[in-house]
Design a protein around this motif. Structure first.
Motif, short mmCIF file in Angstrom:
data_model
loop_
_atom_site.label_atom_id
_atom_site.label_comp_id
_atom_site.label_asym_id
_atom_site.label_seq_id
_atom_site.Cartn_x
_atom_site.Cartn_y
_atom_site.Cartn_z
N GLY A 179 0.65 -1.29 -0.09
CA GLY A 179 0.00 0.07 -0.01
C GLY A 179 0.72 1.12 0.06
N GLY A 180 0.53 2.26 -0.79
CA GLY A 180 1.21 3.25 -1.06
C GLY A 180 0.94 4.64 -0.26
N LEU A 181 1.31 5.58 -0.76
CA LEU A 181 1.23 6.95 0.16
C LEU A 181 -0.28 7.63 -0.13
N HIS A 182 -1.01 7.58 -1.59
CA HIS A 182 -1.99 8.11 -1.58
C HIS A 182 -2.22 9.48 -1.46
N PHE A 183 -1.98 10.13 -0.39
CA PHE A 183 -2.06 11.62 0.00
C PHE A 183 -0.63 12.21 -0.27
N GLY A 184 0.30 11.50 -0.81
CA GLY A 184 1.74 12.07 -1.24
C GLY A 184 2.67 12.28 0.03
N GLU A 185 2.08 11.84 1.20
CA GLU A 185 2.88 12.16 2.31
C GLU A 185 3.23 10.70 2.99
N PRO A 186 4.41 10.56 3.39
CA PRO A 186 4.81 9.39 4.34
C PRO A 186 4.17 9.44 5.76
N PRO A 187 3.99 8.33 6.31
CA PRO A 187 4.43 7.10 5.89
C PRO A 187 3.49 6.20 4.98
N SER A 188 3.73 5.21 4.21
CA SER A 188 3.09 4.44 3.41
C SER A 188 2.01 3.75 4.09
N GLU A 189 1.16 3.33 3.52
CA GLU A 189 0.16 2.26 4.17
C GLU A 189 0.82 0.83 4.50
#
Length: 253
Positions: free
Chosen positions: A129-139
């Motif tokens: 799962g990635g960032l989605h909102f462009g902010e770390p941490p990733s899912e």
């Protein structure tokens, strides 16, 4: 917020149904028949979306994979190389956790199931799962941290770039397949499993589906299934989104 997400929210229920009601209101003076049609479609759609019975029957069309028998969990170590659990969004800035992001309730359901599978069979685990909102941490990182802290499961790999189910599969393949790991136990909700399994098989994996959280298996009195329920609106919207996503994937990939 990504533009595609904004547009999708208005093209799918309940957004499109609200637009129909607004359109009916705007047309009531000059086009009364069209206005009545828009009102009728909007109200009927919202009523159907609010029915648990519609959730149950719609889910059964998607939830085609049988759940893994609990007795078979220990044997998974002989059948697969790894467990892959897919992200399902996050709760932003939860004040109870020091305003830090937390896995969503759907993600927590997947994590709990994956943790119990891992304890039963001993297979290593990958979170995707990635960032989605462009902010770390990733899912993937959020899930890995909570799996360790809450369930005592150390995550072996994290795939933190994906934004869609298709990317879950493609980027997980980049992590696992160079290590010779092509047989996976895939953990996600039962209604999401058809699209997830299809994506991972297209990415070159042999998939053992481990569906959980089925919406179509609940038994209840038919009368109460016809009573409006707020939770059903979200569930029906998710099921419709899943059905359209499955169709789109097969056309695009």
């Amino acid at each position: 917020m990504p533009l595609r997400f904004f547009i999708k929210q208005w093209l799918l229920p309940p957004g499109v149904l609200i637009l129909l009601l607004l359109l009916g209101w705007c047309l009531r003076g000059r086009f009364p028949r069209l206005s009545t049609l828009c009102f009728g479609m909007g109200l009927a759609g919202l009523w159907l979306m609010s029915l648990p019975l519609v959730v149950q029957q719609s889910a059964r069309l998607l939830e085609r994979e049988a759940p893994l028998a609990v007795q078979a969990w220990p044997q998974l170590a002989q059948q697969a190389d790894a467990i892959v659990v897919l992200g399902a969004g996050r709760e932003r800035g939860d004040l109870a956790w020091g305003a830090s992001d937390q896995p969503s309730l759907l993600a927590l359901e997947r994590m709990r199931f994956a943790a119990n599978l891992a304890k039963a069979c001993g297979l290593p685990l990958l979170t995707s799962g990635g960032l989605h909102f462009g902010e770390p941490p990733s899912e993937a990182q959020l899930m890995a941290e909570r799996l360790q802290a809450d369930f005592g499961i150390a995550v072996t790999w994290q795939e933190g770039r994906s934004r869609t189910t298709w990317e879950n599969a493609v980027y997980s393949a980049e992590v696992l397949q160079p290590l010779g790991k092509r047989r996976i136990v895939l953990v996600t909700q039962a209604w999401h499993m058809p699209r997830a399994r299809w994506s991972f098989e297209r990415a070159g994996f042999t998939v053992i589906p481990a569906p959980m959280g089925a919406l179509g298996s609940a038994e209840g009195r038919p009368f109460f299934g016809l009573l409006p329920e707020s939770r059903a609106i979200g569930q029906n919207a998710q099921l419709l989104n899943e059905a359209l996503g499955l169709l789109a994937y097969r056309l695009l990939y």
